[in-house]
Design a protein around this motif. Structure first.
Motif, mmCIF file in Angstrom:
data_model
loop_
_atom_site.group_PDB
_atom_site.id
_atom_site.type_symbol
_atom_site.label_atom_id
_atom_site.label_comp_id
_atom_site.label_asym_id
_atom_site.label_seq_id
_atom_site.Cartn_x
_atom_site.Cartn_y
_atom_site.Cartn_z
ATOM 1 N N ASN A 1 0.859 -1.174 0.000
ATOM 2 C CA ASN A 1 0.000 0.000 0.000
ATOM 3 C C ASN A 1 0.902 1.232 0.000
ATOM 4 O O ASN A 1 1.693 1.415 0.926
ATOM 5 C CB ASN A 1 -0.876 -0.017 1.263
ATOM 6 N N ARG B 1 -2.968 -3.399 8.879
ATOM 7 C CA ARG B 1 -4.340 -2.914 9.001
ATOM 8 C C ARG B 1 -5.186 -3.574 7.933
ATOM 9 O O ARG B 1 -4.676 -4.062 6.930
ATOM 10 C CB ARG B 1 -4.401 -1.387 8.821
ATOM 11 N N ASP C 1 -6.974 -2.256 5.718
ATOM 12 C CA ASP C 1 -6.903 -1.630 4.390
ATOM 13 C C ASP C 1 -5.623 -2.005 3.643
ATOM 14 O O ASP C 1 -5.504 -1.721 2.450
ATOM 15 C CB ASP C 1 -7.038 -0.108 4.473
ATOM 16 N N ASP C 2 -4.675 -2.644 4.322
ATOM 17 C CA ASP C 2 -3.519 -3.193 3.610
ATOM 18 C C ASP C 2 -3.958 -4.325 2.685
ATOM 19 O O ASP C 2 -3.324 -4.590 1.666
ATOM 20 C CB ASP C 2 -2.477 -3.736 4.597
ATOM 21 N N LEU D 1 -7.471 -4.742 1.904
ATOM 22 C CA LEU D 1 -8.642 -4.259 1.166
ATOM 23 C C LEU D 1 -8.492 -2.749 0.974
ATOM 24 O O LEU D 1 -9.056 -1.944 1.738
ATOM 25 C CB LEU D 1 -9.929 -4.572 1.941
ATOM 26 N N PRO D 2 -7.701 -2.336 -0.021
ATOM 27 C CA PRO D 2 -7.433 -0.905 -0.229
ATOM 28 C C PRO D 2 -8.688 -0.066 -0.410
ATOM 29 O O PRO D 2 -8.647 1.142 -0.167
ATOM 30 C CB PRO D 2 -6.575 -0.893 -1.505
ATOM 31 N N ILE D 3 -9.794 -0.699 -0.814
ATOM 32 C CA ILE D 3 -11.026 0.057 -0.992
ATOM 33 C C ILE D 3 -11.490 0.692 0.322
ATOM 34 O O ILE D 3 -12.257 1.667 0.328
ATOM 35 C CB ILE D 3 -12.132 -0.875 -1.562
ATOM 36 N N LEU D 4 -10.991 0.165 1.449
ATOM 37 C CA LEU D 4 -11.361 0.703 2.756
ATOM 38 C C LEU D 4 -10.442 1.826 3.222
ATOM 39 O O LEU D 4 -10.635 2.370 4.319
ATOM 40 C CB LEU D 4 -11.356 -0.421 3.804
ATOM 41 N N SER D 5 -9.458 2.181 2.416
ATOM 42 C CA SER D 5 -8.472 3.198 2.807
ATOM 43 C C SER D 5 -9.094 4.512 3.264
ATOM 44 O O SER D 5 -8.583 5.138 4.200
ATOM 45 C CB SER D 5 -7.492 3.454 1.659
ATOM 46 N N PHE E 1 -9.427 5.145 6.926
ATOM 47 C CA PHE E 1 -8.235 5.150 7.771
ATOM 48 C C PHE E 1 -7.434 6.443 7.616
ATOM 49 O O PHE E 1 -6.228 6.448 7.785
ATOM 50 C CB PHE E 1 -7.355 3.936 7.448
ATOM 51 N N SER E 2 -8.124 7.526 7.313
ATOM 52 C CA SER E 2 -7.439 8.811 7.157
ATOM 53 C C SER E 2 -6.801 9.259 8.471
ATOM 54 O O SER E 2 -5.717 9.855 8.485
ATOM 55 C CB SER E 2 -8.415 9.878 6.655
ATOM 56 N N ARG F 1 -3.542 7.497 8.858
ATOM 57 C CA ARG F 1 -2.530 8.025 7.939
ATOM 58 C C ARG F 1 -1.962 9.352 8.453
ATOM 59 O O ARG F 1 -0.759 9.597 8.368
ATOM 60 C CB ARG F 1 -3.115 8.203 6.539
#
Length: 528
Positions: free
Chosen positions: A131, A244, A246-247, A249-253, A256-257, A260
């Motif tokens: 990611n 995490r 989202d690592d 399932l990047p669609i969930l990124s 996780f703002s 970040r």
């Protein structure tokens, strides 16, 4: 590997729609029916095309659409390495796990590992994609461990190994290790005096190793408060890098703002805290005699003007911080963890502890009260056997760092595409009863001459530091530290359980490395 609340893991998303019976809603109903038909047809065509190109991956447990085996792993409630152990019994020495958008091919057999990492080492020598938002601490993979296989990696590794971690160079830091060991023993004595003879093993071992690495890295010895602050910063980075959802399932990124932003904040703190030490060392090199440096040479010295293949400029400010941090983090937790497991085993096996002490006395002489040093340790075959058994029984991590292939290839008759993660189950190999007799037993004698651990050159029966082209570059340094620390700890103190008479729990848990589930406290008694 990933921790999700039971609520998230057990609550399916509800995508159902309801329509009223109004005329307008009937048009909507028709529209969505046609849309669903078109989407279904498109999925059918794409699926047929995908199936025709589907690689012949190793077998594995059936997964769910999109998430694959991801939630099955999470909902099992088991550590990932335990989950993999159970799959190994069912699917054999090579199997596949689908973890969201990532595909993992797991190897649990030493012959397959030899085939991949030794016989076809160049092909299996790369690292997988990540990611992009998780690459800030590696300066976009500008580290020895994270770099993809190629000229940049070769430049970074060659510099670290030849200029810093060779046997000759390591000997130059013998004085640094001796001073750190003296401080280590004094810390244990002071803590034992204040706590009725009880000490924390891992915390003190980590600090001792970190002091050594800080001096080797920057060429300066820092006060304890500064070292502790830097150590805490390194720990916070490792925590931030924990996997995490989202690592996978990047669609969930987008959800996780906050994480970040926190990572960027810690990265800024890392640069602000470490870079002044880099500048201090640079001034000392530019003006010899102007700074009270602890060593005439440091890892940092090799980085200022480092020539990297394919680049015209030396490492940037951020890249210097990244490379120094890699040096510090790479050798701290692995060694500290080994010491915790080692002391735990010496407490559980007092006869082994006594035998190490007897060997120490035989090397330095019963009438000699001097501290044992590295030259003495080189004459202690039983201690060496204990350390090898320690690394077999308790490798620092259950898996080696993930590999990826540079080009599509095959292994054991299965396809290995370039976009899969190739994971080596290190602890599965070193505790496999088909490879080791009575693997659950802590038995150093298996590594004495003629024992089952005395293997032929090239044979793989354990690989705590990896094997092949991506073998850990700090292997020699780590083993020097483990040998010396255990020898000094046993020479100075007799170690026993706390509370007295209790049986130690050797269950492990993953915290970057595999540590004891119940952090080890021990009673120490100064030897007469």
């Amino acid at each position: 590997m990933i921790s999700l609340s039971d609520k998230v893991a057990d609550s399916p998303m509800d995508f159902s729609f309801s329509f009223s019976s109004s005329p307008l809603s009937q048009y909507y109903h028709l529209f969505f029916t046609l849309l669903a038909f078109l989407i279904s047809g498109l999925i059918f065509l794409l699926t047929r095309k995908a199936k025709s190109k589907k690689p012949n991956l190793p077998p594995g447990p059936p997964g769910w659409p999109i998430v694959g085996n991801l939630f099955q792993v999470v909902r099992s409630g088991k550590p990932f390495f335990q989950y993999v152990t159970e799959l190994q019994a069912e699917y054999g020495p090579i199997f596949t796990l689908k973890m969201g958008t990532r595909t993992l091919v797991v190897l649990t057999d030493p012959k397959l590992v030899h085939k991949a990492l030794i016989e076809n080492g160049a092909v299996f020598a790369s690292r997988p994609r990540e990611n992009p938002t998780r690459n800030i601490f590696s300066s976009n993979k500008f580290t020895v461990n994270a770099a993809v296989f190629g000229p940049e990696w070769r430049s970074l590794r060659r510099n670290m190994v030849q200029n810093m971690l060779s046997s000759t160079r390591l000997k130059e830091f013998r004085g640094v290790r001796t001073r750190a060991m003296d401080r280590f023993i004094e810390r244990l004595r002071a803590e034992a005096k204040a706590e009725d003879g009880v000490v924390w093993v891992l915390k003190n071992a980590r600090f001792a190793v970190f002091c050594i690495l800080v001096t080797m890295c920057f060429g300066i010895e820092m006060d304890e408060k500064t070292v502790e602050k830097m150590d805490q910063l390194m720990k916070s980075i490792l925590i931030t890098l924990d996997p995490r959802i989202d690592d996978f399932l990047p669609i969930l990124s987008p959800f996780f703002s906050k994480e970040r932003k926190q990572a960027l904040k810690i990265r800024a703190e890392q640069i602000d805290f470490i870079f002044p030490f880099i500048e201090q060392r640079k001034r000392a090199l530019d003006n010899p005699g102007s700074d009270n440096s602890a060593t005439s040479f440091s890892y940092l010295d090799t980085l200022f003007d480092l020539k990297v293949e394919g680049r015209d400029s030396p490492p940037s400010k951020e890249e210097l911080v990244t490379l120094c941090s890699e040096f510090l983090n790479g050798g701290t937790d692995t060694t500290g963890t080994a010491i915790e497991w080692g002391i735990g085993q010496l407490i559980a096996n007092p006869a082994i502890q006594d035998k190490i002490y007897e060997e120490i006395r035989s090397v330095i002489g019963h009438g000699n009260d001097r501290k044992i040093d590295e030259k003495d340790v080189e004459k202690m075959p039983y201690l060496e056997a204990v350390v090898k058994e320690l690394l077999r029984k308790h490798p620092p991590t259950p898996f080696s760092l993930t590999h990826a292939v540079t080009e599509a290839t095959t292994l054991a008759g299965y396809d290995i595409p370039t976009d899969v993660n190739v994971d080596i189950f290190v602890s599965g190999i070193s505790n496999d009863p088909k490879i080791w007799s009575d693997p659950e037993k802590f038995d150093p004698t298996r590594f004495l001459a003629g024992g089952e651990g005395d293997v032929a050159s090239g044979e793989i029966k354990m690989m705590p530091f990896g094997v092949g082209r991506r073998i850990c570059p700090g292997l020699n340094m780590a083993t020097v530290h483990i040998h010396l620390m255990l020898a000094r700890m046993v020479q100075e103190f007799e170690w026993s359980a706390y509370p007295p008479g209790t049986e130690l729990d050797f269950t492990g848990k993953v915290e970057f490395t595999v540590v004891m589930k119940n952090t080890l406290r021990a009673v120490i008694k100064r030897r007469v």
